[in-house]
Design a protein around this motif. Structure first.
Motif, PDB file in Angstrom:
ATOM      1  N   ALA A 147       0.838  -1.209   0.000  1.00  0.00           N
ATOM      2  CA  ALA A 147       0.000   0.000   0.000  1.00  0.00           C
ATOM      3  C   ALA A 147       0.871   1.257   0.000  1.00  0.00           C
ATOM      4  O   ALA A 147       0.562   2.237  -0.689  1.00  0.00           O
ATOM      5  N   VAL A 148       1.978   1.222   0.753  1.00  0.00           N
ATOM      6  CA  VAL A 148       2.905   2.360   0.759  1.00  0.00           C
ATOM      7  C   VAL A 148       3.499   2.550  -0.631  1.00  0.00           C
ATOM      8  O   VAL A 148       3.587   3.678  -1.154  1.00  0.00           O
ATOM      9  N   ALA A 149       3.927   1.436  -1.273  1.00  0.00           N
ATOM     10  CA  ALA A 149       4.482   1.522  -2.629  1.00  0.00           C
ATOM     11  C   ALA A 149       3.446   2.060  -3.607  1.00  0.00           C
ATOM     12  O   ALA A 149       3.775   2.833  -4.520  1.00  0.00           O
ATOM     13  N   ALA A 150       2.189   1.656  -3.421  1.00  0.00           N
ATOM     14  CA  ALA A 150       1.125   2.155  -4.304  1.00  0.00           C
ATOM     15  C   ALA A 150       0.930   3.663  -4.125  1.00  0.00           C
ATOM     16  O   ALA A 150       0.707   4.388  -5.098  1.00  0.00           O
ATOM     17  N   ARG A 151       1.053   4.139  -2.896  1.00  0.00           N
ATOM     18  CA  ARG A 151       0.932   5.576  -2.662  1.00  0.00           C
ATOM     19  C   ARG A 151       2.100   6.333  -3.293  1.00  0.00           C
ATOM     20  O   ARG A 151       1.925   7.427  -3.825  1.00  0.00           O
ATOM     21  N   VAL A 152       3.300   5.744  -3.207  1.00  0.00           N
ATOM     22  CA  VAL A 152       4.462   6.369  -3.855  1.00  0.00           C
ATOM     23  C   VAL A 152       4.227   6.472  -5.355  1.00  0.00           C
ATOM     24  O   VAL A 152       4.454   7.518  -5.979  1.00  0.00           O
ATOM     25  N   ALA A 153       3.775   5.356  -5.964  1.00  0.00           N
ATOM     26  CA  ALA A 153       3.514   5.355  -7.406  1.00  0.00           C
ATOM     27  C   ALA A 153       2.414   6.353  -7.767  1.00  0.00           C
ATOM     28  O   ALA A 153       2.501   7.048  -8.787  1.00  0.00           O
ATOM     29  N   PHE A 154       1.393   6.435  -6.916  1.00  0.00           N
ATOM     30  CA  PHE A 154       0.304   7.387  -7.185  1.00  0.00           C
ATOM     31  C   PHE A 154       0.810   8.817  -7.129  1.00  0.00           C
ATOM     32  O   PHE A 154       0.467   9.646  -7.985  1.00  0.00           O
ATOM     33  N   ASP A 155       1.639   9.132  -6.117  1.00  0.00           N
ATOM     34  CA  ASP A 155       2.174  10.487  -6.007  1.00  0.00           C
ATOM     35  C   ASP A 155       3.039  10.837  -7.214  1.00  0.00           C
ATOM     36  O   ASP A 155       2.993  11.960  -7.719  1.00  0.00           O
ATOM     37  N   ARG A 156       3.840   9.880  -7.670  1.00  0.00           N
ATOM     38  CA  ARG A 156       4.669  10.130  -8.853  1.00  0.00           C
ATOM     39  C   ARG A 156       3.790  10.364 -10.078  1.00  0.00           C
ATOM     40  O   ARG A 156       4.028  11.297 -10.859  1.00  0.00           O
ATOM     41  N   ALA A 157       2.791   9.513 -10.250  1.00  0.00           N
ATOM     42  CA  ALA A 157       1.903   9.666 -11.407  1.00  0.00           C
ATOM     43  C   ALA A 157       1.150  11.000 -11.347  1.00  0.00           C
ATOM     44  O   ALA A 157       0.953  11.661 -12.373  1.00  0.00           O
ATOM     45  N   ALA A 158       0.731  11.384 -10.151  1.00  0.00           N
ATOM     46  CA  ALA A 158       0.022  12.662 -10.005  1.00  0.00           C
ATOM     47  C   ALA A 158       0.928  13.836 -10.354  1.00  0.00           C
ATOM     48  O   ALA A 158       0.494  14.807 -10.993  1.00  0.00           O
ATOM     49  N   GLU A 159       2.205  13.749  -9.956  1.00  0.00           N
ATOM     50  CA  GLU A 159       3.147  14.817 -10.276  1.00  0.00           C
ATOM     51  C   GLU A 159       3.358  14.919 -11.786  1.00  0.00           C
ATOM     52  O   GLU A 159       3.360  16.017 -12.353  1.00  0.00           O
ATOM     53  N   VAL A 160       3.540  13.763 -12.429  1.00  0.00           N
ATOM     54  CA  VAL A 160       3.721  13.755 -13.886  1.00  0.00           C
ATOM     55  C   VAL A 160       2.478  14.291 -14.586  1.00  0.00           C
ATOM     56  O   VAL A 160       2.561  15.093 -15.519  1.00  0.00           O
ATOM     57  N   GLN A 161       1.298  13.846 -14.119  1.00  0.00           N
ATOM     58  CA  GLN A 161       0.059  14.294 -14.749  1.00  0.00           C
ATOM     59  C   GLN A 161      -0.135  15.785 -14.578  1.00  0.00           C
ATOM     60  O   GLN A 161      -0.608  16.475 -15.499  1.00  0.00           O
ATOM     61  N   ALA A 162       0.227  16.316 -13.422  1.00  0.00           N
ATOM     62  CA  ALA A 162       0.105  17.760 -13.204  1.00  0.00           C
ATOM     63  C   ALA A 162       0.983  18.533 -14.180  1.00  0.00           C
ATOM     64  O   ALA A 162       0.576  19.571 -14.720  1.00  0.00           O
ATOM     65  N   ARG A 163       2.193  18.017 -14.416  1.00  0.00           N
ATOM     66  CA  ARG A 163       3.076  18.685 -15.374  1.00  0.00           C
ATOM     67  C   ARG A 163       2.505  18.609 -16.784  1.00  0.00           C
ATOM     68  O   ARG A 163       2.552  19.587 -17.535  1.00  0.00           O
ATOM     69  N   ARG A 164       1.965  17.462 -17.142  1.00  0.00           N
ATOM     70  CA  ARG A 164       1.391  17.325 -18.483  1.00  0.00           C
ATOM     71  C   ARG A 164       0.171  18.217 -18.649  1.00  0.00           C
ATOM     72  O   ARG A 164      -0.036  18.812 -19.714  1.00  0.00           O
ATOM     73  N   ASP A 165      -0.641  18.313 -17.602  1.00  0.00           N
ATOM     74  CA  ASP A 165      -1.805  19.200 -17.673  1.00  0.00           C
ATOM     75  C   ASP A 165      -1.357  20.650 -17.850  1.00  0.00           C
ATOM     76  O   ASP A 165      -1.987  21.411 -18.601  1.00  0.00           O
ATOM     77  N   GLU A 166      -0.274  21.015 -17.155  1.00  0.00           N
ATOM     78  CA  GLU A 166       0.238  22.375 -17.285  1.00  0.00           C
ATOM     79  C   GLU A 166       0.724  22.636 -18.714  1.00  0.00           C
ATOM     80  O   GLU A 166       0.460  23.695 -19.294  1.00  0.00           O
ATOM     81  N   VAL A 167       1.414  21.624 -19.289  1.00  0.00           N
ATOM     82  CA  VAL A 167       1.888  21.774 -20.671  1.00  0.00           C
ATOM     83  C   VAL A 167       0.708  21.911 -21.630  1.00  0.00           C
ATOM     84  O   VAL A 167       0.707  22.771 -22.525  1.00  0.00           O
TER      85      VAL A 167
END
Length: 420
Positions: A380-400
């Motif tokens: 579950a901790v690893a899943a949260r890490v992966a989710f946070d990374r994906a959210a960060e990437v998605q935020a950057r893509r949304d900004e682009v």
């Protein structure tokens, strides 16, 4: 056509201590880190070993044609750059290492996602050669793949250049044109223009000129009303990641504490139940033994005469009086009771063994269940890490995408104004 805003930054590497670098910066450490290699620094005596770092795609060193042979040896080059920055021969600190010397400059830039690996390498080599030819410096470039926490399209290049010109005699005068307030920005602007042209030429060579275009000009220079955004920067990005990590660790600690409490309670219940089962079994065993012993005592009480060996005359007399048959019957009954006692003891041993086996099975099953819960928490901790990374990437893509939509609207308005 997709318009890519050129991402490029120029910074100096300086020995001055900062909050981010409490021991100061060194060219040897920076070069070893960027090239994922090991360099022993002659100035500090430290060994900078980043061979296990990973993420390096390609690296190389470009030097003037008349430079010494050691100029393309990364370790010797940056050690020479470090050792060169000393005070003059006179004064209280004569020949001491300068505390605030600029030991190198770094040019960091990104590649369009559409550019091939070969195209990226060609651009890095071309830009490095341009710096060598234009300024007489040595350029050390390293292409890195995207970081695990960022946008997976973000291939980029770190190019370190010497702060002094390289001649056949080694490192000589400083490249002061980059230092002057009046000229520095002009050189940065010219370098950005050259980099954008090189990237666009590489895209055109791969037949992608109609799909993507690298733009280095500001919105103001383009006549656009779009407002520029401020680059978030490494410090803010790392701060946000650290905050998320602290939040995850707090959640993990809370879940671990709750799980430990739950496991302790379950273990306590299991131990109490098993002790109760053992106690009940001991009581049953004691009752069975007491009942059997009482029956045997009653039998002996009713037949107090001991069975003694007798001679021939006595045996004849016993047979005539009937005492012999009673003795035989009593002996048989005693043997039957003793056999029952032995059988009961065997049953008790078997029951105890069965109970012990069952209790061990229950304890093992509970331990495995607890281990599975602990592994589930780590997942579950690893899943949260992966989710946070994906959210960060998605935020950057949304900004682009947001910037691209704004740019398209500006282009449409410009076309409308031209038609009007």
């Amino acid at each position: 056509m997709r318009i890519v805003e050129l991402t490029a930054h120029v910074q100096i590497l300086k020995r001055t201590q900062t909050l981010e670098s409490p021991t100061g910066q060194s060219a040897t450490a920076a070069a070893a880190y960027r090239a994922c290699t090991m360099i022993a620094c002659e100035r500090t005596g430290l060994v900078h070993d980043y061979r296990r770092k990973g993420g390096l795609v390609a690296a190389g060193v470009a030097a003037p044609t008349d430079a010494p042979a050691w100029a393309t040896d990364r370790a010797r080059l940056w050690n020479a750059a470090e050792m060169r920055e000393r005070n003059k021969d006179r004064g209280p600190n004569a020949r001491a290492f300068k505390a605030n010397a600029v030991v190198a400059r770094e040019f960091l830039y990104g590649f369009p996602a559409e550019l091939s690996p070969e195209g990226r390498l060609n651009v890095a080599q071309t830009v490095a050669r341009h710096m060598v030819t234009r300024y007489g410096v040595v350029a050390d470039y390293a292409i890195h793949e995207p970081g695990k926490d960022g946008d997976q399209r973000n291939f980029h290049c770190h190019m370190m250049v010497t702060s002094r010109r390289m001649t056949p005699d080694g490192l000589t005068v400083k490249t002061r044109e980059w230092d002057a307030h009046a000229n520095g920005p002009r050189h940065v602007k010219a370098w950005r223009a050259y980099l954008a042209k090189t990237l666009n030429d590489a895209l055109a060579a791969e037949g992608k000129a109609g799909r993507v275009f690298v733009e280095h000009r500001s919105f103001k220079d383009r006549g656009s009303s779009q407002k520029p955004t401020r680059h978030q920067g490494k410090a803010k990005t790392n701060g946000a990641r650290k905050a998320r990590k602290v939040e995850r660790e707090a959640w993990r600690a809370k879940e671990q504490a709750a799980m430990a409490t739950r496991h302790e309670q379950e273990q306590h219940c299991l131990n109490a139940r098993q002790r109760a089962e053992e106690g009940a079994q001991l009581r049953d065993t004691a009752e069975q033994q007491a009942t059997t012993a009482k029956a045997l005592d009653a039998l002996l009480a009713r037949n107090p005469e001991p069975v003694k060996p007798a001679g021939l005359a006595a045996r004849i007399a016993d047979r005539l009086t009937g005492r012999s048959s009673r003795a035989v019957e009593l002996a048989e009954r005693i043997r039957a009771h003793e056999a029952r006692i032995a059988e009961m003891k065997a049953e008790i041993v078997a029951e105890r063994q069965a109970l012990a086996v069952e209790q061990r099975r229950e304890a093992k099953a509970q331990a495995e269940r607890h281990r599975a819960e602990a592994e589930g928490l780590e997942k579950a901790v690893a899943a949260r890490v992966a989710f946070d990374r994906a959210a960060e990437v998605q935020a950057r893509r949304d900004e682009v995408r947001h910037h691209e939509r704004d740019r398209e609207h500006d282009q449409e308005r410009a076309r409308d104004d031209g038609r009007g």
